[in-house]
Scaffold this motif. Structure first.
Motif: not given
Length: 248
Positions: A35-40, A183-191, A225-231
């Protein structure tokens, strides 16, 4: 095996090659969660669960962070109060499937039925229409991909994960693993539950959360959240927007 059978098997399992991070990164950036480079983007799988998810909600409140929770339909109906609490506290609800089964055999009609059933459960319990779909184990077969499109869900996997379910994992090892891969723009997965992993593995993810959030903020990233991630469409093509910076 006949030619038709071979073709059917290839259509079923071929898309699952996107489980491999290099394939996603190079060919399907949006599926990789870029997503956006400045967002995780912060995401959780396998819940909700009454014995664990509320601890994550409380910790996220203290950290002033919102996240996306990929829920299992069966789990949501077992803990509807927790599902409603997710939305009440401002988090995004997405679909992880009806249950956490392995997709070794093609079951296209079952895939479609179960996704429809889960979307309906999210609507009935949480009062929202989910946007995202992440299959169990991250295995996006042809049948699951087609079913997601039929019910209006957008598949997304992840850019980095903590692997907190591994024997001997600690909050430090989870934070280090995420930091190495993100990296910036990435998505983290946890449980947020141990429903499909070792007993109490969720506690390791919970302990790692504050450090992960602080690490993001030290690097100047926002986390949410993903809704703010800019994918967007620009991130779905090879050669699209590149990630910049490194988490830790």
């Amino acid at each position: 095996m006949s030619v038709c059978a071979l073709a059917g098997a290839a259509a079923h399992i071929g898309p699952a090659g996107t489980w491999l991070p290099p394939v996603r990164r190079s060919l399907f950036p949006a599926l990789d969660g870029r997503g956006r480079p400045g967002h995780i983007a912060l995401t959780f799988d396998d819940g909700p669960a009454r014995h664990s998810t509320p601890y994550f909600l409380d910790t996220l409140d203290r950290l002033a962070v919102r996240a996306t929770f990929f829920v299992l339909g069966r789990a949501l109906l077992e803990a509807p109060d927790t599902g409603r609490e997710l939305v009440a506290r401002g988090h995004e609800v997405a679909v992880h499937g009806w249950d956490h089964r392995r997709p070794w055999w093609p079951t296209p009609l079952r895939d479609l039925s179960e996704l429809r059933r889960t979307v309906a459960a999210v609507g009935a319990v949480c009062g929202v229409r989910p946007r995202w779909y992440r299959p169990p184990y991250g295995v996006l077969t042809g049948g699951r991909w087609a079913a997601a499109r039929r019910v209006g869900l957008r598949p997304v996997l992840w850019s980095a994960w903590g692997r907190e379910w591994v024997s001997g994992a600690t909050a430090r090892s989870v934070a280090d693993r995420v930091g190495r891969g993100l990296h910036g723009g990435g998505t983290v997965l946890l449980h947020d539950t141990d429903r499909a992993s070792g007993a109490d593995s969720w506690r390791v993810a919970l302990q790692a959360l504050p450090e992960l959030v602080e690490c993001c903020r030290r690097q100047g990233f926002t986390i949410g959240p993903l809704r703010d991630h800019g994918i967007g469409v620009e991130n779905a093509r090879p050669g699209g927007q590149e990630q910049t910076g490194r988490l830790c």
